[in-house]
Enzyme design. Structure first.
Site: not given
Ligand code: ACO
Length: 447
Positions: A285, A326, A382
């Site tokens: 987050h 996201h 971010d």
């Molecule tokens: N890098 C690589 N792969 C990713 C990323 C990433 N940053 N984000 C998601 N994926 C992939 C997952 O591995 C998943 O792949 P799969 O379908 O093969 O299993 C798919 O994309 C979907 O990801 P989920 O984790 O299911 O998506 P969710 O909606 O739960 O997660 C999140 C959203 C937590 C923001 C995620 O994208 C992440 O971890 N990003 C990196 C951390 C980040 O930047 N967080 C800040 C968000 S903005 C905020 O909170 C203010």
């Protein structure tokens, strides 16, 4: 059972109210058909409870880990269209607010639903300015932290401690008390954040200066040396103010959900804000801005970007491209677009952050790569914010604190909306129990 034999549809909505839109559900266990009203593009999960096989059954529930498709409230504050990359506060596009407003104007908008007129703004600004000081004992409380305490840990603990300084905050149904705590929270968060930063450097705390704007005052409390005068750079303070606008609210994210969830049991707002800030702290987050900088430093140079992207892809979710992806945005995060522009203004003053080239290269490659394209992973808020914070002179560990300061106005707006909503009650999700059936106790010597 054939369709003709099925029971007449059973309407599960409000008795006596004719519903225009409804969802027909056929329960294949019983053959019964139910008409569930649709309102605002949703069905009510409670309407499912009347779907039973036997009268003594509990009734059907919906199962939705991580709230992927469950609306927990009706809100008039923030609108997001994640597919189109749209963000609006109280109906105003974020781009217009970022271009034309101060953060305090936006905080007022979030809280009261309308932009303030000049008189309202002056009064509001004065109220915030005159609540920036913190109790001297709170300062002593902060002194108790280790020199290397994480600023977010300090902020969370100190905001929670504030509830003990303001016992009137427990009167959450008294509008005057809520207003007072709102002023205090929005005003004191930058002071707490700045003191946490100064503490980590072993530097004396700098008291607020009422002649400065919200962002200027924060910079002043962060960077003023006791032996020198400090004048905040206007381009930097404007950039910070815009960053505050962009971070002020984002509807039902993890931190806001914590604010509403904790607030639903009716503690004082300081305790709820402490919980919301703790949720924000996590690397998935608000903690992601800190992780982005660590990631960029680890990559080290532009030519190592393809190798890093390969590791992320092969890591299959274990290793993530921080600042990308996201839950809601499946398009470019509109805040990231604005931040990218602000970065140029800041770098003109501070000099270019050398990590920017790595970030741009990461974005360029990722946006063309099938792995990221297929999963609709774009830069989020971010991705670029940390580069600006670093250029301003903030240590990486303090980045999430910079997120928590403006998000406080969003948290309080959402908390107030929840308290006023007659449909809200104490938050209490259900579970699907999959543990053992009843079994008999076994004495320790027989286990
Ligand atoms: N890098 C690589 N792969 C990713 C990323 C990433 N940053 N984000 C998601 N994926 C992939 C997952 O591995 C998943 O792949 P799969 O379908 O093969 O299993 C798919 O994309 C979907 O990801 P989920 O984790 O299911 O998506 P969710 O909606 O739960 O997660 C999140 C959203 C937590 C923001 C995620 O994208 C992440 O971890 N990003 C990196 C951390 C980040 O930047 N967080 C800040 C968000 S903005 C905020 O909170 C203010």
């Amino acid at each position: 059972m054939t369709v003709a034999e099925m029971e007449m549809p059973k309407t599960l909505g409000e008795p006596g109210k004719e519903e225009v839109e409804a969802l027909s559900i056929t329960d294949r266990r019983t053959g019964r058909v139910y008409e569930v009203p649709i309102s605002n593009g949703t069905i009510r999960a409670m309407d499912l409870r009347q779907i039973k096989v036997k009268p003594e059954d509990f009734g059907l529930m919906s199962y939705d880990p991580a709230f992927m498709n469950t609306a927990n409230c009706k809100s008039r504050i923030t609108f997001i269209d994640g597919e189109k990359g749209i963000l609006r506060y109280r109906g105003y596009p974020i781009e217009q607010l970022a271009e034309n407003c101060t953060y305090l104007e936006v905080a007022y908008l979030l809280l009261y639903g309308e932009l303030p007129n000049r008189k309202q703004y002056q009064e509001w600004e004065r109220n915030i300015t005159f609540h920036t000081m913190i109790h001297e004992s709170l300062k002593k409380f902060m002194d108790g932290f280790n020199y290397d305490a994480h600023p977010m840990g300090m902020l969370i603990a100190t905001v929670a401690a504030m509830s003990t300084f303001y016992p009137d905050a427990h009167n959450i149904f008294d509008p005057a008390s809520r207003t007072k705590q709102t002023h205090r929270l929005i005003a004191k968060m930058p002071t707490l954040a700045a003191f946490a930063y100064r503490h980590s450097l072993g530097m004396p705390y700098v008291y607020p200066d009422n002649s400065l704007s919200y962002a200027e005052n924060f910079l002043h409390m962060l960077f003023k040396m006791p032996s020198e005068t400090y004048k905040p750079n206007p381009a930097i303070s404007r950039a910070l103010d815009v960053l505050f606008i962009l971070h002020a609210d984002h509807e039902q994210n993890c931190g806001t959900h914590a604010m509403r969830g904790i607030g639903s049991s009716h503690p004082d707002p300081y305790s709820a804000v402490a919980g919301a800030a703790a949720a924000l702290y996590g690397p998935l987050h608000g903690g992601a801005n800190e992780e982005v900088l660590k990631m960029l430093a680890e990559i080290g140079s532009k030519d190592r970007v393809p190798g890093f992207i390969k590791e992320v892809k092969e890591g299959k979710g274990e290793k993530r491209l921080m600042g990308f992806g996201h839950r809601v945005y499946k398009n470019y995060d509109p805040r990231a677009r604005i931040i990218k522009k602000i970065a140029d203004d800041v770098f003109e003053v501070t000099g270019r952050n050398p990590l920017l080239d790595i970030a741009l290269e990461l974005e360029r490659i990722a946006l063309q790569d099938d792995y990221f394209v297929k999963r609709k992973l774009y830069p989020n808020v971010d991705f670029y914010s940390g580069l600006i914070y670093q250029a301003i002179g903030m240590p990486t560990a303090a980045f999430t604190v910079l997120f928590a300061i403006p998000r406080t106005s969003g948290w309080i707006s959402q908390w107030q909306e929840m308290l006023a909503d007659p449909e809200q009650k104490i938050a209490r999700p259900r579970q699907v129990y999959i543990g053992p059936e009843e079994r008999q106790f076994v004495p320790i010597e027989k286990r």
